[in-house]
Every structure is written in structure tokens, then in C-alpha cells.
Design an enzyme around this catalytic site. Structure first.
Site, short mmCIF file in Angstrom:
data_model
loop_
_atom_site.label_atom_id
_atom_site.label_comp_id
_atom_site.label_asym_id
_atom_site.label_seq_id
_atom_site.Cartn_x
_atom_site.Cartn_y
_atom_site.Cartn_z
CG ASP A 511 56.88 33.61 35.16
OD1 ASP A 511 55.93 34.40 35.32
OD2 ASP A 511 56.75 32.38 35.29
CG ASN A 538 54.95 35.90 38.67
OD1 ASN A 538 54.04 36.36 39.35
ND2 ASN A 538 55.54 34.76 38.98
CG ASP A 539 57.92 36.87 32.38
OD1 ASP A 539 58.41 37.85 32.97
OD2 ASP A 539 58.59 35.88 32.04
CB ILE A 540 51.35 36.55 31.08
CG1 ILE A 540 52.05 35.65 30.05
CG2 ILE A 540 49.97 36.94 30.58
CD1 ILE A 540 51.40 34.30 29.86
CB ALA A 543 52.87 41.86 29.49
#
Length: 755
Positions: A511, A538-540, A543
Site C-alpha cells: 500500500d 490503497n489496500d482498503i 478490498a
């Protein structure tokens, strides 16, 4: 070309950004979206981002007595979107009356700026007030103990994606006459954004000291090099940390008595400063490109801190189709973000530019639906199961994006099995909130018996999620081609760091490396040092985009019977999550940038310290006189002299927007959030309570009930294997052989929130 949402009629009555993002995503995958605008009011769509957010839609303008036109459009739509804003073309009460003639299957998607009620006066959408009110601003890592104002509208973009997911999940159940109202407020999106950093242990209400702009981890942070340029080092795990220290020639650091071989000790407050400085001293000896080449050679994730203005031109972004040129009849050539999730069978497409020319409602082709034989909307009672009840998801994800996608699907009612190796997901303890609501199957997929068990589960599964590096699924023998041979209706959702094309396609993705490369860190830092965003944006967002893509593919499968492969990447997400900021139009004003300890853009629109806490003020210029009458001409001194909550009440009475900027520790006493179950008290296996985000959307008919915690490693292995047809003796054999781990509930010992 066939699109996944062909035939879906969407009526967008909103004026705000988040609902526009929702309807854009639906339109990208083929929904017929009609946006309604009030011709008697000035348009609020002067933000350059609307050149992107309004693509693929048709426009209807209404004026004067519009009730008959609006009622006809509402009656003919499958999905109606409202932001519940005061300037929308139809009020909430009138809209509900118009829906009385709609079909029983219709879904109303309400996207209020907060929840059913709003703590600030205007009840208008505000990313900054959301960030403050849900504790995100005060959790942003910084050099001081003050909250930091975000320069990006990340929460609004998340609200748009999550609302689209929830709407499609409700439409899946609507075929039985179960149309309903679905509410996805800005506070729901903020709870997702801060889902891990908002977990509170009431027995351990610690607020840790400031960690600096780079965060608390000296091996997972930006550094400046000899040429003045910055890079981000992503050595998060011991494997990368040892390689990083060896490259720098400071491997002896691990043996220092203050570390004593425990790399987690690097995070301890007494060790952060000297470890960071020792690393910084070495990195200042060479230029950035030299270090990046050396880090690449030893396999340590890293990336340059770049300017966001150039991100759409990066070869990797171009290679994965995330920079698209569109001829706009009013704006000229527009370079805009592409479509972040790729559905192989039914890909999305940018078919038309944002429309500024209205069409006659009679030419839409939206004749009324045939009379429904299904029961009316009042016939279905809440079940407590969620709109995705009955779906089976296998989640192979690790660390963050993959597990969180599964957890969000579990929140919508799906039965989600976290499939993890015998050693467990390495982030399952620190990131336990990303795994909530799932059951755990711990199995060695490298073994023949483990693969056989997984394939048996896949035969009955609807969705499989992973965020492995490219090639891992092929080596394990569970790639899409193999799984679809076992189950033609299966949908796989795979995330990589950079996508399946381009010069960086084989690189691992982290991220903050994408935060650095995409320009987010530099934009937040402005003319100061780059800022590592505490929210793993970016990760969240990946998802949430994954849940949306799964919902699109499931909707298409419902009409076609076909499954498909879905792919996304952190790189694509990093473009999408800057959609308004990156949209390139000739002559557009520059997007906002921050600065050191950024409080906000100007004195009427910023964070202030009150006597006993912080507030986020967002006062219109026309209301300055009313503000100064309350606090005086010196805003900073006048606000500092008053207590926070009484001041907020007086500001609201005067119609001036403001919100508290609390630490998450305060939110466990916020009765409005507790009553709406946005924050829930949950119980650990030892009986002790903790507080965590709870319901992340509200469904009138299919609301999931109950708290959901994280599973222990292999806690459900035996029951899952038994349901797959394994005998007790066979399960015992697999456990003894180490193929399967049968574990206990997760202990959830004390946890401390790092600021």
C-alpha cells in the site's frame, strides 16, 4: 458487447460526489443511469472530477412543476439513488410518496453525508468533517499531537464504491419482492476507512506519542537520499528487514541490546528515533535511483516518492488501461482514470463522456415495468441474515486487502471461509479486524490432500478471493482455469500489486509504496516532507472495489449462469482513489495539496484547538460575520478559549458547519453511533469487552444482525472439513500429518492503538 449490468435502470437524483461515484461504477458495467438535474438551481458539478464521475450517464433536466415527470422516472427505475442532500431535485418525503407506485422489487439507495442525522448544520457532504468526526484526522501519524486534515476525498470515494456494492447485494434479493431502502452513509465509509485503527480496548485507553510524518515503523517509511529525492522502503516483515539491514551494512542493529533480536522492538517508542536515524544516515549517502536498484536486487519492496501530476503518464498506469482519453463535447479532451476492476467475461467500458445536453424523458425508453406478481415491499420481514446470505466465499487473502474483502462480504451475510496456511496469515494478530466475520480453515495447499480439500470446497463455492503475487495460484494448482473446470459458475477475484501488464507486473505490491509512487504522500506533505497516510488507502479501497466487482459478477451470473475471473491491482486503485484530483482538463484549477502538520486550506476551513479538544470548522465566507460574533475576529484565540462541545452546539444553532475531531477512544461513548450499531461493544473469549466498528450499512429488509469477531487459526477447520464430506478419522489423519490445523478461538489479548 454484453455488459454485466445490462438492463438495470438506475435513477440518480443526487448532487454530491459519493453518489456520483456510485452511479458511475454501475454505468461503467452497463447499467442505464439517468441523472436528474434541477434546471432552476445552479449546478454543483463544477468540480473537474465530475468529468469522470458523470461518464456513461444520460441527463434529464426538470424545472417548474416536475412531480409528474419525476414520479414516472421513479416508478420505472430498478434502483433510485439519493444523497439526502437539501439541494436535491426531490425531497425525501416526496420521493417516498412517488415510490408507492414503483415495483415491489425496487431498491432505494440512500447516501446521507453522515447517518440518518448529521452533526453539522448544513447536512451537506464533507470528507473533511467525516474524517474529523470519526477520529481519522487525529489518528493520522504526525510530528505533533494535533489532528491532520486530509487533502484527498478518500472517504467519499469509499462511500461511493461500498454503496454500489450494497445496492447490488439488495437487488440480488429483490427478485422475491424484497425491494427495500438501503442506507450507506458517510459515517459507514469512514468506519471502513478506520476499521482497524478504531478498535478500542476500554481497559487500555492508551494514546501513544506522535510517531512523525513517516509513521512508527523505521523500516516501513519514507527516507530522503543524497540527491534530495525521497523513496519509500517497505520492509514490513522480518524477511525484508534482515535483507534491508544487510544491504545497508547495519545488520548488527538486530543484536543491539535494545532490540535483542526482537524486530517488533523497533516499534517501541524509545527505539524509533535512533533506529530511524541510523537508517537515514546510510540512505543519505547515495542517490535515490541507486538505492532503488540495490533494494530491487535484494528483493526489498521500495518505490520513489513521485508527484501525482505525472501518475497518469506512468508506463505502468498506461499499460493497465487506467489512463483513458475521452472527447468531451464541452470540456475538450479529458484524460481520466480508467475502470479499476477487470471482469474478463463482461468488462466495463467508458462509452460516453459526461453529458451536458439533456434528453427528453419521453425518449429514454423507460416505459413502466409490467405489474409485479411479487408481494409488496412491506411483505418481507428482516431475517438477520444479510443480503448475501446463502453465498459461500473462500478467502485466500493475506495481510489486508484480501482478508478485508472477505470480511466485508461476511458483513453482507455471506459465509466466508478464511483459508490460511498452517502458520497462519502473518498479519492475523495485528490486523485481526480485517478477518472479522469469517471462519478459519488452516490447510497446507502445497500438499495433495490440502489441494483436494480446497477443490472440494471450491465445487460448492460462489466466490474465491486472493491477493497473491502473480503465478502463485498456478503453482498451487488452484488458478481460475482449474477451478472453473470444477465449478463453471465460480467467480474468482484476484489482486496484485501492479496488474497483469506493464513493466512492474511481476513486482510485489505494498500500500504505502503505491502511496509514494502515485503522489499521495507528496500531495499530503505539500512543501514539507512526504506524509505516510495512516489509513491504508490503497489496500482498503482495493478490498471495497473487490466486493463491488464480486457483486457485479454475481449479478451477471444471476441472469446468465456464467462465472468469470475478476482482477484488480493496488496500482489501479491508486488511480481510482485520486479520480477527482487526477482528472486532466485544460485549464483546470490545481487540486489541493497539504503541508507540514496540515490543518486545512484556510482560516474558515480548517482544524482548530478548543479548550478541551479539537474541532473541524467549515464555515462559508458569507457566514464569517456570524462566526466572529461568536468567537471574535481572532478565530484561533477565540476558539481556544471555549469548550469544544458547547461551542459546536452554538455553531450549529447559527448554521455554521463544524464537527468534533475526537480520538477513537471518545467514540465508544457516542450514543448516536452506538444506537445505530456503527460502533459495537463486543466480547473476547475471556469475557472482557472491546469496541469495534459494527454495522457498515443499513438494510430495511435484509439487515444482518449480531456481532462478528475474528476467527482463531484453524478454529473451524474440523467443521468445514466435515461439511466437505471428510470423516472424523480422515480429519484426524490430516491434522496429525500437519495438512490441517485445528485450533481454538482467537485470544484477543490487550491491543494498543498506534497513532
Amino acid at each position: 458487447m454484453t455488459h454485466a449490468l445490462d438492463g438495470l435502470r438506475v435513477l440518480d437524483l443526487s448532487t454530491a460526489i459519493a453518489p456520483a461515484v456510485t452511479s458511475m461504477l454501475l454505468a461503467d458495467y452497463g447499467a442505464d443511469v439517468v441523472r436528474v438535474e434541477d434546471a432552476d438551481r445552479p449546478s454543483r458539478r463544477d468540480d473537474p472530477g465530475f468529468a469522470t464521475w458523470d461518464r456513461n450517464k444520460r441527463l434529464v433536466r426538470v424545472s417548474g412543476d416536475r412531480s409528474e415527470t419525476l414520479a414516472a422516472l421513479v416508478a420505472a427505475a430498478d434502483l433510485v439513488i439519493t444523497g439526502r442532500a437539501p439541494d436535491e431535485v426531490v425531497s425525501a418525503a416526496d420521493l417516498e410518496a412517488m415510490r408507492s407506485s414503483a415495483s415491489a422489487e425496487q431498491v432505494l439507495l440512500a447516501m446521507p453525508p453522515f447517518l440518518d442525522s448529521c452533526p453539522w448544520a448544513s447536512a451537506r457532504e464533507s470528507n473533511e468533517l467525516l474524517s474529523a468526526a470519526l477520529g481519522i484526522s487525529l489518528r493520522q501519524s504526525s510530528a505533533t499531537d494535533r489532528p491532520i486534515d486530509p487533502v484527498y476525498r478518500h472517504i467519499l470515494y469509499l462511500q461511493g464504491v461500498w454503496a454500489a456494492t450494497c445496492a447490488l447485494s439488495a437487488l440480488r434479493r429483490a427478485e422475491s419482492g424484497g425491494g427495500q431502502t438501503v442506507t450507506v452513509g458517510g459515517a459507514h465509509a469512514a468506519a471502513i476507512a478506520g476499521c482497524a485503527t478504531s478498535v478500542v480496548d476500554p481497559d487500555n485507553l492508551t494514546i501513544t506519542p506522535p510517531a512523525g510524518n513517516g509513521g512508527p515503523n523505521a523500516t516501513y517509511t519514507p527516507y530522503q537520499c543524497a540527491d534530495g529525492e525521497w523513496l519509500f522502503v517497505g520492509a514490513l516483515t522480518p524477511k525484508f528487514q534482515h535483507a534491508f539491514f544487510a544491504l545497508l551494512g547495519i545488520a548488527d542493529l538486530v543484536d543491539d541490546p535494545r532490540i535483542a533480536g526482537d524486530l517488533d522492538a523497533i516499534l517501541l517508542q524509545p527505539n524509533r528515533g535512533w533506529v530511524r536515524e541510523r537508517i537515514a544516515d546510510v540512505l543519505r549517502t547515495r542517490d535515490r535511483d541507486d538505492w532503488l536498484a540495490r533494494l530491487h536486487e535484494v528483493g526489498v519492496p521500495a518505490g520513489p516518492v513521485l508527484d501525482r501530476a505525472a501518475w497518469l503518464d506512468h508506463p505502468q498506469v498506461r499499460a493497465i488501461g487506467m489512463a483513458v482519453e475521452v472527447a468531451d463535447p464541452c470540456r475538450g479532451e479529458v484524460l481520466m482514470p480508467g475502470i479499476p476492476m477487470a471482469l474478463e467475461r463482461t468488462p466495463g467500458a467508458i462509452r460516453t463522456a459526461a453529458s451536458s445536453e439533456p434528453v427528453d424523458p419521453s425518449s429514454l425508453g423507460w416505459s413502466d415495468r409490467p405489474a409485479s406478481t411479487a408481494p409488496g415491499r412491506s411483505a418481507e420481514t428482516p431475517t438477520g441474515e444479510g443480503p448475501f446470505a446463502g453465498l459461500r466465499v473462500l478467502d485466500l487473502g493475506t495481510v489486508l486487502a484480501g482478508p478485508l474483502a472477505g470480511s466485508l462480504l461476511a458483513e453482507l451475510g455471506a459465509d466466508v471461509i478464511k483459508v490460511e496456511p498452517p502458520a497462519g496469515d502473518p498479519f492475523r494478530t495485528k490486523g485481526f479486524m480485517y478477518n472479522r466475520g469469517m471462519r478459519s480453515l488452516s490447510v497446507d495447499l502445497r500438499s495433495a490432500d490440502g489441494r483436494e480439500l480446497f477443490c472440494d470446497l471450491a465445487r460448492e463455492a460462489d466466490v474465491v478471493i486472493d491477493n497473491f503475487r502473480p503465478g502463485v495460484l498456478d503453482r498451487l494448482g488452484i488458478d481460475y482455469a482449474t477451478l472453473s473446470g470444477l465449478n463453471p459458475g465460480i467467480i474468482t477475484v484476484s489482486f496484485t500489486g501492479y496488474g497483469e501488464a506493464g513493466p512492474l507486473r511481476a513486482e510485489p505490491g505494498f500500500d504505502p509504496v503505491l502511496q509514494a509512487m502515485s503522489g499521495m504522500m507528496r500531495a499530503q506533505g505539500g512543501d514539507g516532507d512526504p506524509v505516510f497516510l495512516t489509513m491504508a488507502v490503497n489496500d482498503i479501497a482495493s478490498a471495497v472495489l473487490g466486493t463491488f466487482a464480486a457483486a457485479v459478477a454475481l449479478y451477471h451470473r444471476g441472469s446468465s449462469g456464467h462465472g468469470q475471473r475478476v482482477t484488480g491491482s493496488l496500482a489501479a486503485t491508486s488511480v481510482f482513489m485520486q479520480s477527482g484530483e487526477l482528472t486532466r482538463i485544460v485549464g483546470r484549477p490545481a487540486a489541493r495539496v497539504g503541508g507540514p502538520e496540515y490543518p486545512g486550506p484556510d482560516e474558515l476551513d480548517r482544524l482548530y484547538a478548543a479548550r478541551d479538544g479539537w474541532i473541524r470548522l467549515q464555515c462559508a465566507a458569507a457566514d464569517r460575520g456570524r462566526l466572529t460574533a461568536l468567537v471574535g475576529e481572532d478565530l484561533e484565540a477565540g476558539i481556544a478559549a471555549q469548550e469544544r462541545d458547547p461551542l459546536l452546539a452554538r455553531l450549529r444553532e447559527r448554521g455554521i458547519d463544524a464537527a468534533a475531531a475526537p480520538h477513537p477512544n471518545e467514540l465508544i461513548e457516542a450514543t448516536d453511533l452506538i444506537d445505530r450499531e456503527l460502533i459495537q461493544e463486543q466480547t473476547r473469549p475471556n469475557g472482557r469487552p472491546y469496541f469495534a466498528p459494527g454495522r457498515l450499512a443499513w438494510f430495511e429488509r435484509t439487515q444482518r444482525s449480531g456481532a462478528s469477531g475474528p476467527p482463531g487459526l484453524g478454529e473451524h477447520s474440523a467443521e468445514i472439513a466435515a461439511a466437505a464430506g471428510r470423516s472424523a478419522a480422515d480429519i484426524d489423519r490430516l491434522v496429525v500429518a500437519g495438512v490441517v490445523v485445528a485450533g481454538e478461538p482467537m485470544a484477543l489479548d490487550n491491543f494498543v492503538s498506534y497513532r
